[in-house]
Design an enzyme around this catalytic site. Structure first.
Site, PDB file in Angstrom:
ATOM      1  N   HIS A 187     -62.536 -81.871 -57.544  1.00  0.00           N
ATOM      2  CA  HIS A 187     -61.561 -81.079 -58.286  1.00  0.00           C
ATOM      3  C   HIS A 187     -61.605 -79.612 -57.872  1.00  0.00           C
ATOM      4  O   HIS A 187     -60.583 -78.916 -57.924  1.00  0.00           O
ATOM      5  CB  HIS A 187     -61.811 -81.208 -59.787  1.00  0.00           C
ATOM      6  CG  HIS A 187     -63.145 -80.725 -60.240  1.00  0.00           C
ATOM      7  ND1 HIS A 187     -64.334 -81.275 -59.799  1.00  0.00           N
ATOM      8  CD2 HIS A 187     -63.498 -79.724 -61.108  1.00  0.00           C
ATOM      9  CE1 HIS A 187     -65.347 -80.644 -60.360  1.00  0.00           C
ATOM     10  NE2 HIS A 187     -64.879 -79.704 -61.151  1.00  0.00           N
ATOM     11  N   TYR A 192     -59.424 -72.042 -61.457  1.00  0.00           N
ATOM     12  CA  TYR A 192     -60.226 -72.654 -60.392  1.00  0.00           C
ATOM     13  C   TYR A 192     -59.892 -72.071 -59.029  1.00  0.00           C
ATOM     14  O   TYR A 192     -60.788 -71.885 -58.191  1.00  0.00           O
ATOM     15  CB  TYR A 192     -60.013 -74.169 -60.389  1.00  0.00           C
ATOM     16  CG  TYR A 192     -60.951 -74.898 -61.314  1.00  0.00           C
ATOM     17  CD1 TYR A 192     -62.150 -75.418 -60.856  1.00  0.00           C
ATOM     18  CD2 TYR A 192     -60.636 -75.067 -62.665  1.00  0.00           C
ATOM     19  CE1 TYR A 192     -63.017 -76.084 -61.694  1.00  0.00           C
ATOM     20  CE2 TYR A 192     -61.498 -75.730 -63.524  1.00  0.00           C
ATOM     21  CZ  TYR A 192     -62.688 -76.237 -63.037  1.00  0.00           C
ATOM     22  OH  TYR A 192     -63.550 -76.887 -63.878  1.00  0.00           O
ATOM     23  N   HIS A 248     -73.405 -83.244 -69.212  1.00  0.00           N
ATOM     24  CA  HIS A 248     -72.846 -81.911 -68.977  1.00  0.00           C
ATOM     25  C   HIS A 248     -72.445 -81.214 -70.269  1.00  0.00           C
ATOM     26  O   HIS A 248     -72.628 -79.998 -70.401  1.00  0.00           O
ATOM     27  CB  HIS A 248     -71.633 -82.049 -68.050  1.00  0.00           C
ATOM     28  CG  HIS A 248     -70.904 -80.783 -67.779  1.00  0.00           C
ATOM     29  ND1 HIS A 248     -71.459 -79.715 -67.107  1.00  0.00           N
ATOM     30  CD2 HIS A 248     -69.614 -80.403 -68.076  1.00  0.00           C
ATOM     31  CE1 HIS A 248     -70.565 -78.732 -67.003  1.00  0.00           C
ATOM     32  NE2 HIS A 248     -69.444 -79.125 -67.576  1.00  0.00           N
ATOM     33  N   ASP A 297     -70.092 -73.950 -68.334  1.00  0.00           N
ATOM     34  CA  ASP A 297     -69.148 -74.351 -67.290  1.00  0.00           C
ATOM     35  C   ASP A 297     -68.296 -73.152 -66.863  1.00  0.00           C
ATOM     36  O   ASP A 297     -68.856 -72.121 -66.462  1.00  0.00           O
ATOM     37  CB  ASP A 297     -68.312 -75.532 -67.810  1.00  0.00           C
ATOM     38  CG  ASP A 297     -67.466 -76.206 -66.763  1.00  0.00           C
ATOM     39  OD1 ASP A 297     -67.982 -77.108 -66.091  1.00  0.00           O
ATOM     40  OD2 ASP A 297     -66.286 -75.837 -66.646  1.00  0.00           O
ATOM     41  N   ARG A 298     -66.989 -73.224 -66.958  1.00  0.00           N
ATOM     42  CA  ARG A 298     -66.152 -72.082 -66.560  1.00  0.00           C
ATOM     43  C   ARG A 298     -66.491 -70.839 -67.382  1.00  0.00           C
ATOM     44  O   ARG A 298     -66.515 -69.721 -66.861  1.00  0.00           O
ATOM     45  CB  ARG A 298     -64.665 -72.409 -66.753  1.00  0.00           C
ATOM     46  CG  ARG A 298     -64.171 -73.683 -66.122  1.00  0.00           C
ATOM     47  CD  ARG A 298     -64.445 -73.751 -64.630  1.00  0.00           C
ATOM     48  NE  ARG A 298     -63.698 -72.741 -63.897  1.00  0.00           N
ATOM     49  CZ  ARG A 298     -63.890 -72.479 -62.593  1.00  0.00           C
ATOM     50  NH1 ARG A 298     -64.815 -73.119 -61.917  1.00  0.00           N
ATOM     51  NH2 ARG A 298     -63.165 -71.563 -61.985  1.00  0.00           N
TER      52      ARG A 298
END
Length: 292
Positions: free
Chosen positions: A152, A212, A272, A107-108
């Site tokens: 988001h 983000y 995920h 993910d990030r």
């Protein structure tokens, strides 16, 4: 749930002016750094890290702005650029005695790993990215009503103020939404661990939003320069993803191949949070990458 990985030693490592990272370390052998995603901490790697530590030096940090790592205030828009966060990771490994290492991110953390691979090709020996697309491709494939799955991303891309205020008003509802929605196996994230993730996120709203926001600004600029100049990932790369392409109408393997000539791409059947839902598959993928 303990906020540590059993058998791992914890270090607080200075990586930049005024910024230190919390990192769990165990094992011996060739080093691999594991980077967590949103809305989690290094604890998401607990199963895979314990597996790999049998024959590798495993380093699991909390990213800048997350978990028990420092959360500097954003000032000029670059504090949470993936370039800055990637430099943190390289500095962390260097302080711990590793000038070259493998790197895996979810993910990030996968976006940080991707940037580290582009910026530090002589340092990153192998690269694995779990359940992301490169930033430019991510924005390109989100369009029409399908973009609603990434609401988001758009919320936290807004100028400072409103996103932080809205999320801080109901942090458990906001972060918990993703923990619940993105897993196919709720038992993979037990209630006490879910509470630990929410506690960590609640304390990090401004820095998570800054992370983000960077992906809608400075990260796009950095990635576009690399794409336009032909900079590519020079190391062996493994990508594990849910079958986003079938769901949203694009060829994920082709998008990744444009960045990674030496690519191993596979889809998974779990949700995920694959390092928690199917750690055996993730560990196997990383072992095969490191052996190649």
């Amino acid at each position: 749930m303990s906020t540590t990985i059993p058998g791992f030693t914890y270090h607080r490592v200075p990586v930049a002016d005024g910024v230190s990272l919390n990192a769990a370390v165990s094992g011996s052998g060739s080093p691999i750094v594991l980077l967590h995603g949103f809305p989690q901490t290094h604890l998401m790697w607990r199963h895979v890290a314990a597996d790999l530590a049998a024959d590798h030096t495993v380093i699991c940090p909390d990213l800048r702005g997350y978990g028990a790592s420092d959360k500097p205030a954003e000032t000029d828009g670059s504090g949470y650029a993936k370039r800055t966060m990637a430099a943190d990771v390289v500095a962390l490994a260097h302080v711990l005695g590793h000038d070259r290492f493998a790197l895996a991110g979810h993910d990030r953390g996968a976006l940080v790993a991707f940037r580290a691979g582009l910026d530090h090709p002589g340092t990153i020996t192998h690269l694995a990215c779990l359940d992301v697309l490169p930033t430019l491709d991510m924005w390109d494939v989100l369009h029409g009503v399908t973009a609603a799955v990434g609401f988001h991303l758009y919320l936290m891309a807004q100028p400072p103020g409103l996103p932080e205020e809205l999320i801080a008003a109901a942090p458990d509802a906001f972060f918990g939404h993703f923990l619940d929605l993105w897993t196919d196996d709720p038992s993979a994230i037990p209630a006490d661990l879910r509470a630990a993730y929410l506690d960590a996120c609640r304390a990090a709203v401004p820095s998570i939003v800054a992370d983000y926001r960077a992906s809608a600004g400075i990260d796009v600029t950095h990635d576009r320069v690399d794409r336009d100049t032909g900079n590519r990932l020079r190391m062996p790369v493994a990508v594990l993803q849910q079958d986003w392409g079938a769901a949203l109408g694009f060829d994920a393997a082709a998008l990744w191949s444009a960045w990674a000539p030496d690519l191993r791409h596979a889809t998974v059947t779990c949700g995920h949070f694959m390092a928690e839902e199917d750690p055996a598959v993730v560990a196997k993928t990383l072992r095969e990458l490191l052996a190649g």
